[in-house]
Design a protein around this motif. Structure first.
Motif, PDB file in Angstrom:
ATOM      1  N   TYR A 163       0.840  -1.209   0.000  1.00 40.31           N
ATOM      2  CA  TYR A 163       0.000   0.000   0.000  1.00 40.31           C
ATOM      3  C   TYR A 163       0.876   1.260   0.000  1.00 40.31           C
ATOM      4  CZ  TYR A 163      -2.918   3.803   1.548  1.00 40.31           C
ATOM      5  OH  TYR A 163      -3.532   5.033   1.630  1.00 40.31           O
ATOM      6  N   ASP A 164       1.861   1.303   0.903  1.00 39.81           N
ATOM      7  CA  ASP A 164       2.747   2.477   0.994  1.00 39.81           C
ATOM      8  C   ASP A 164       3.490   2.724  -0.317  1.00 39.81           C
ATOM      9  OD1 ASP A 164       1.967   2.903   3.586  1.00 39.81           O
ATOM     10  OD2 ASP A 164       3.727   1.975   4.499  1.00 39.81           O
ATOM     11  N   TYR A 165       3.960   1.646  -0.918  1.00 40.07           N
ATOM     12  CA  TYR A 165       4.750   1.745  -2.154  1.00 40.07           C
ATOM     13  C   TYR A 165       3.884   2.264  -3.308  1.00 40.07           C
ATOM     14  CZ  TYR A 165       8.384   0.325  -5.500  1.00 40.07           C
ATOM     15  OH  TYR A 165       9.352   0.316  -6.477  1.00 40.07           O
ATOM     16  N   TRP A 166       2.654   1.763  -3.406  1.00 44.24           N
ATOM     17  CA  TRP A 166       1.784   2.133  -4.534  1.00 44.24           C
ATOM     18  C   TRP A 166       1.024   3.433  -4.315  1.00 44.24           C
ATOM     19  CZ3 TRP A 166      -1.190  -2.500  -7.173  1.00 44.24           C
ATOM     20  CH2 TRP A 166      -0.237  -3.427  -7.672  1.00 44.24           C
ATOM     21  N   PHE A 172       3.375   2.545  -8.036  1.00 43.37           N
ATOM     22  CA  PHE A 172       2.621   1.406  -8.589  1.00 43.37           C
ATOM     23  C   PHE A 172       3.164   1.108  -9.993  1.00 43.37           C
ATOM     24  CE2 PHE A 172       0.541   5.432  -9.343  1.00 43.37           C
ATOM     25  CZ  PHE A 172       0.305   5.424 -10.718  1.00 43.37           C
ATOM     26  N   PRO A 173       2.948  -0.099 -10.523  1.00 49.05           N
ATOM     27  CA  PRO A 173       3.502  -0.415 -11.849  1.00 49.05           C
ATOM     28  C   PRO A 173       2.805   0.378 -12.959  1.00 49.05           C
ATOM     29  CG  PRO A 173       2.207  -2.269 -10.974  1.00 49.05           C
ATOM     30  CD  PRO A 173       2.276  -1.247  -9.900  1.00 49.05           C
ATOM     31  N   ASP A 174       3.590   1.065 -13.778  1.00 47.48           N
ATOM     32  CA  ASP A 174       3.022   1.793 -14.929  1.00 47.48           C
ATOM     33  C   ASP A 174       2.747   0.808 -16.079  1.00 47.48           C
ATOM     34  OD1 ASP A 174       5.441   1.246 -16.173  1.00 47.48           O
ATOM     35  OD2 ASP A 174       6.186   3.308 -16.097  1.00 47.48           O
ATOM     36  N   GLN A 175       2.408   1.329 -17.269  1.00 51.87           N
ATOM     37  CA  GLN A 175       2.060   0.439 -18.409  1.00 51.87           C
ATOM     38  C   GLN A 175       3.187  -0.517 -18.763  1.00 51.87           C
ATOM     39  OE1 GLN A 175       1.974   3.990 -20.805  1.00 51.87           O
ATOM     40  NE2 GLN A 175      -0.235   3.737 -21.137  1.00 51.87           N
ATOM     41  N   LYS A 181       6.088   6.800 -10.304  1.00 51.14           N
ATOM     42  CA  LYS A 181       6.676   8.113  -9.990  1.00 51.14           C
ATOM     43  C   LYS A 181       8.188   8.125 -10.223  1.00 51.14           C
ATOM     44  CE  LYS A 181       6.761  11.744  -6.495  1.00 51.14           C
ATOM     45  NZ  LYS A 181       6.500  12.108  -5.095  1.00 51.14           N
ATOM     46  N   SER A 182       8.869   7.050  -9.794  1.00 49.29           N
ATOM     47  CA  SER A 182      10.335   6.977  -9.953  1.00 49.29           C
ATOM     48  C   SER A 182      10.752   6.967 -11.428  1.00 49.29           C
ATOM     49  CB  SER A 182      10.891   5.717  -9.287  1.00 49.29           C
ATOM     50  OG  SER A 182      10.556   5.692  -7.938  1.00 49.29           O
ATOM     51  N   GLU A 322      -8.825   2.517 -11.944  1.00 50.60           N
ATOM     52  CA  GLU A 322      -9.550   1.270 -11.670  1.00 50.60           C
ATOM     53  C   GLU A 322      -8.646   0.037 -11.713  1.00 50.60           C
ATOM     54  OE1 GLU A 322     -12.822  -0.013 -10.101  1.00 50.60           O
ATOM     55  OE2 GLU A 322     -12.947   1.968 -11.026  1.00 50.60           O
ATOM     56  N   ASN A 323      -7.795  -0.036 -12.742  1.00 48.85           N
ATOM     57  CA  ASN A 323      -6.966  -1.252 -12.903  1.00 48.85           C
ATOM     58  C   ASN A 323      -5.934  -1.402 -11.783  1.00 48.85           C
ATOM     59  OD1 ASN A 323      -5.424   0.937 -14.003  1.00 48.85           O
ATOM     60  ND2 ASN A 323      -4.096  -0.540 -15.030  1.00 48.85           N
ATOM     61  N   ILE A 324      -5.430  -0.273 -11.259  1.00 48.73           N
ATOM     62  CA  ILE A 324      -4.462  -0.310 -10.158  1.00 48.73           C
ATOM     63  C   ILE A 324      -5.159  -0.760  -8.879  1.00 48.73           C
ATOM     64  CG2 ILE A 324      -2.861   1.069  -8.751  1.00 48.73           C
ATOM     65  CD1 ILE A 324      -1.903   0.582 -11.636  1.00 48.73           C
ATOM     66  N   LEU A 325      -6.369  -0.230  -8.671  1.00 57.66           N
ATOM     67  CA  LEU A 325      -7.170  -0.606  -7.504  1.00 57.66           C
ATOM     68  C   LEU A 325      -7.462  -2.107  -7.524  1.00 57.66           C
ATOM     69  CD1 LEU A 325      -8.456   0.852  -5.094  1.00 57.66           C
ATOM     70  CD2 LEU A 325     -10.538   1.118  -6.446  1.00 57.66           C
ATOM     71  N   GLU A 326      -7.802  -2.599  -8.713  1.00 55.73           N
ATOM     72  CA  GLU A 326      -8.142  -4.028  -8.868  1.00 55.73           C
ATOM     73  C   GLU A 326      -6.922  -4.913  -8.609  1.00 55.73           C
ATOM     74  OE1 GLU A 326     -10.149  -6.863 -12.239  1.00 55.73           O
ATOM     75  OE2 GLU A 326     -10.450  -4.699 -12.421  1.00 55.73           O
TER      76      GLU A 326
END
Length: 367
Positions: A163-166, A172-175, A181-182, A322-326
């Motif tokens: 949770y903290d990381y994303w 969170f993982p991009d496309q 962010k990094s 939505e996809n990140i939440l899922e």
């Protein structure tokens, strides 16, 4: 195991009791420091190393403990070294933990035990080999309970880290599967939060995610299998339930920061709120979003700390894509499903132990 092999002893014949002592002079370290309430801290010196039974001198007299390590005990706690020619230490600990010692209490206000009160306790022991066999069964049950608890703690810690990381660092993982962010993902200033959040993400009040409901009185309910939650956790199990499924529980009075996530049929008391989840895949995300809030600062009570549904509804929550939440929900729910299974197993093992213990002790079950 028959009565003919059972011998009667005074406890003084089976062990030697030593005083715990002050620890103010000790520094922080990795050696456990025990008091009558349990583990208090870790220090840099040991009072004793090895197998011992810890016997409360003041306070929670029922909290007898078994240790097999280097340790220190405070002055409200005795430690006792067992004569291993006559008794198995874990068996004797299990035997003593079954006894009601309240009749030996010598304290007027604070419950207290003297050495001589402990030493005069009558203990009936079978042959040492039988003690060891019984102790082995009980010790393995305890070990399994401890392992399950440890796994659960690690799974919860992993969920919090993710949770903290994303959602705090926004990595969170991009496309392309890289940390957003990094890797230079676009951040946009949000005036409600007064900070930047990922582009395309929004902010909503808690009421967008949850509908808050009042808990109800449970005193009229018969005992059963459904957990009743209060602000301190599970209070009892009853024959009826108030709600079924994922829910976040918020204390309405008392320990306001003890927010809980549940996913089962349950009942909550009238000093608790429970919630219906309005948005798919969001319960665990919202749970971690509110977990770090200090609700004591939002307290509306004059005497007892109190919370209102309108204060909760007004909390700002980031709305991820939505996809990140899922994805987050899928990963973390798997952790919580394992935690749930471990808790069920622990419940069954505890019931087995509590059923088995008196029968093993009085020879009704053969080993």
């Amino acid at each position: 195991m028959s009565d003919c092999g059972v011998k009667e002893f005074k406890l003084r014949e089976l062990l030697k009791i030593y005083n715990g002592t002050k620890y103010d002079h000790l520094n922080k370290g990795d050696i456990p420091l025990y008091g009558s309430g349990g583990l208090m801290s870790h220090v840099d010196e040991a009072l004793y190393s090895g197998e011992a039974i810890l016997l409360p001198r003041k306070g929670t007299l029922s909290n007898i403990m078994y240790v097999n390590e280097s340790f220190w005990t405070v002055d409200t706690m005795y430690y006792a070294v067992v004569n291993d020619k006559l008794a198995d230490a874990f068996y004797l600990y299990s035997y003593l933990s079954q006894l009601d010692l309240s009749n030996l209490d010598s304290g007027s206000t604070l419950p207290s035990m003297t050495k001589s009160a402990y030493e005069s306790i009558v203990v009936k022991l079978p042959d040492l080999n039988i003690q060891k066999a019984v102790a082995n069964i009980l010790f393995n049950l305890r070990k399994k309970l401890e392992i399950n608890n440890q796994i659960n703690q690690e799974l919860e810690a992993m969920a919090k880290t993710l949770y903290d990381y994303w959602f705090v660092q926004f990595d969170f993982p991009d496309q392309n599967g890289k940390p957003y962010k990094s890797s230079g993902g676009k951040m946009v200033y949000n005036p409600e939060l007064k900070r930047e959040i990922p582009e395309g993400w929004g902010v909503e009040k808690l009421k967008y995610f949850l509908t808050i409901k009042n808990g109800k009185d449970h005193k009229h309910l018969q005992d059963g299998k459904f957990a009743v939650y209060g602000s301190g956790g599970i209070m009892r199990t009853v024959a009826d339930y108030l709600y079924s499924g994922e829910s976040i529980l918020f204390p309405r009075k008392g320990t306001l920061n003890n927010v809980m996530y549940v996913n089962e049929k349950f009942w909550t008391v009238d000093t608790m709120f429970y919630s219906e989840v309005n948005k798919n895949n969001s319960a665990l995300y919202v749970f971690y979003s509110v977990k770090d809030i200090d609700f004591n600062k939002l307290n509306t009570g004059t005497g007892v700390p109190s919370m209102t549904s309108s204060i909760l509804y007004d909390l700002n929550i980031i709305v991820p894509e939505e996809n990140i939440l899922e994805k987050f929900n899928t990963v973390v729910k798997r952790n919580y499903d394992t935690i749930k299974l471990n808790n069920i197993q622990n419940q069954e093992l505890t019931q087995l132990r509590d059923w088995l213990l008196p029968m093993l002790m009085n020879g009704q079950v053969k080993v």
